[in-house]
Enzyme design. Structure first.
Site, PDB file in Angstrom:
ATOM      1  N   ASP A  81      39.517  32.633  43.550  1.00 24.65           N
ATOM      2  CA  ASP A  81      38.358  33.494  43.785  1.00 24.65           C
ATOM      3  C   ASP A  81      38.818  34.802  44.416  1.00 24.65           C
ATOM      4  O   ASP A  81      39.870  34.843  45.086  1.00 24.65           O
ATOM      5  CB  ASP A  81      37.339  32.797  44.699  1.00 24.65           C
ATOM      6  CG  ASP A  81      35.938  33.377  44.553  1.00 24.65           C
ATOM      7  OD1 ASP A  81      35.157  32.834  43.747  1.00 24.65           O
ATOM      8  OD2 ASP A  81      35.633  34.388  45.218  1.00 24.65           O
TER       9      ASP A  81
ATOM     10  N   VAL B 147      40.933  39.295  39.502  1.00 25.38           N
ATOM     11  CA  VAL B 147      41.294  39.111  38.098  1.00 25.38           C
ATOM     12  C   VAL B 147      41.356  40.424  37.328  1.00 25.38           C
ATOM     13  O   VAL B 147      41.916  40.478  36.226  1.00 25.38           O
ATOM     14  CB  VAL B 147      40.334  38.135  37.391  1.00 25.38           C
ATOM     15  CG1 VAL B 147      40.404  36.747  38.026  1.00 25.38           C
ATOM     16  CG2 VAL B 147      38.911  38.668  37.355  1.00 25.38           C
TER      17      VAL B 147
ATOM     18  N   TYR C 154      26.270  43.672  30.832  1.00 19.19           N
ATOM     19  CA  TYR C 154      26.420  42.224  30.936  1.00 19.19           C
ATOM     20  C   TYR C 154      26.435  41.600  29.544  1.00 19.19           C
ATOM     21  O   TYR C 154      27.320  40.803  29.211  1.00 19.19           O
ATOM     22  CB  TYR C 154      25.288  41.637  31.781  1.00 19.19           C
ATOM     23  CG  TYR C 154      25.404  40.146  31.982  1.00 19.19           C
ATOM     24  CD1 TYR C 154      26.273  39.624  32.935  1.00 19.19           C
ATOM     25  CD2 TYR C 154      24.655  39.263  31.215  1.00 19.19           C
ATOM     26  CE1 TYR C 154      26.386  38.248  33.124  1.00 19.19           C
ATOM     27  CE2 TYR C 154      24.769  37.889  31.389  1.00 19.19           C
ATOM     28  CZ  TYR C 154      25.631  37.398  32.343  1.00 19.19           C
ATOM     29  OH  TYR C 154      25.752  36.034  32.513  1.00 19.19           O
TER      30      TYR C 154
ATOM     31  N   PRO D 290      26.104  29.147  29.192  1.00 18.82           N
ATOM     32  CA  PRO D 290      25.009  28.606  30.005  1.00 18.82           C
ATOM     33  C   PRO D 290      23.720  29.398  29.802  1.00 18.82           C
ATOM     34  O   PRO D 290      23.747  30.618  29.589  1.00 18.82           O
ATOM     35  CB  PRO D 290      25.501  28.785  31.454  1.00 18.82           C
ATOM     36  CG  PRO D 290      26.945  29.184  31.334  1.00 18.82           C
ATOM     37  CD  PRO D 290      27.092  29.840  30.005  1.00 18.82           C
TER      38      PRO D 290
END
Length: 264
Positions: A38, A62, A175, A205
């Site tokens: 994280d 990341v 997004y 999801p």
């Protein structure tokens, strides 16, 4: 079919998040050794402590190639291998109100910040962890978290009167664009690494209940064939299927756990 992961090493990015922490716990329950990755070290440490089973926290940005390389090297130093990558990290940026700005006023800087995590970060982590899998010669599984809004456009009506994180919300174009790119990357990697027995799939999801107000929840539920939002736990078993030997002949696929949202 077998969903046990004994002896395998699983890496979960965004491991301190709503879904990430659930993925970590379920992987550990299935017998995997889990690297909880994280941006926020405290969050990773808290999840690792909570699930136990030898889970180890790692701090990583990341979006930063050097940070990704250091993180993956540290994971290999700790565990000796990588078998599963849950490429799950995403961002609403450091300024959540900027993230929800209307399209006509959206700043390029905000767009780039989201893309740097949601798709650049996926590329960097897949590249680094995938190279370890290829070198190991044992195959592997990569599960990349997309969204229903990577498949279809948002229904703006559900956001009327909504409130989340201290203000009104929407689904920004960045997004949707980033999550659609995740699916394209997934299919490319699935064909590219198939010869190494590395399976790459996308998990999609639907909306997960995580503190949205009642107006949003009601409007969202009315748009879903099953009539409700998901709980985080309901996304976990489809995820485990893609991570486990139960899906040994599944690659390049997009598995939607969305209550039927994309079936209308």
């Amino acid at each position: 079919m077998d969903n046990r992961l004994d002896g395998q090493v699983a890496v979960v990015t965004g491991g301190g998040g709503i879904l990430g922490r659930k993925f970590c716990a379920r992987l550990a329950d299935a017998g995997a050794q889990v690297a909880v990755v994280d941006l926020f070290g405290d969050a990773a440490e808290a999840v690792a402590r909570e699930i136990g089973h030898g889970a180890t926290p790692f701090t990583c940005n990341v979006a930063d190639p050097d940070s990704v390389r250091r993180c993956v090297d540290a994971i290999v130093d700790r565990f000796g291998r990588i078998d599963i990558l849950a490429n799950n990290a995403a961002t609403k940026t450091g300024d959540v109100r900027a993230f929800f700005t209307p399209f006509e006023e959206y700043r390029l800087e905000t767009w780039r910040e989201v893309m740097s995590v949601n798709i650049d970060g996926m590329f960097l982590m897949a590249q680094a962890a995938g190279a370890v899998m290829v070198a190991g010669g044992r195959g592997g599984a990569i599960i990349q978290t997309s969204s229903i809004y990577g498949l279809v456009g948002p229904d703006a009506r559900i956001y009327e009167g909504s409130d989340y994180l201290g203000g009104p919300i929407n689904t920004p174009a960045v997004y949707s664009a980033s999550k659609a790119a995740v699916i394209g990357l997934t299919r490319w990697l699935a064909t590219y690494w198939a010869r190494h027995d590395i399976r790459v799939n996308a998990l999609v999801p639907g909306g997960v209940s995580s503190g949205q107000n009642g107006v949003f929840a009601e409007r969202y539920a009315a748009r879903v064939p099953l009539g409700r939002m998901a709980t985080a736990d309901e996304i976990v078993e489809p995820f485990l299927f893609l991570a486990s030997p139960a899906s040994r002949y599944v690659t390049g696929q997009v598995l939607a756990a969305d209550g039927g949202w994309t079936a209308w």
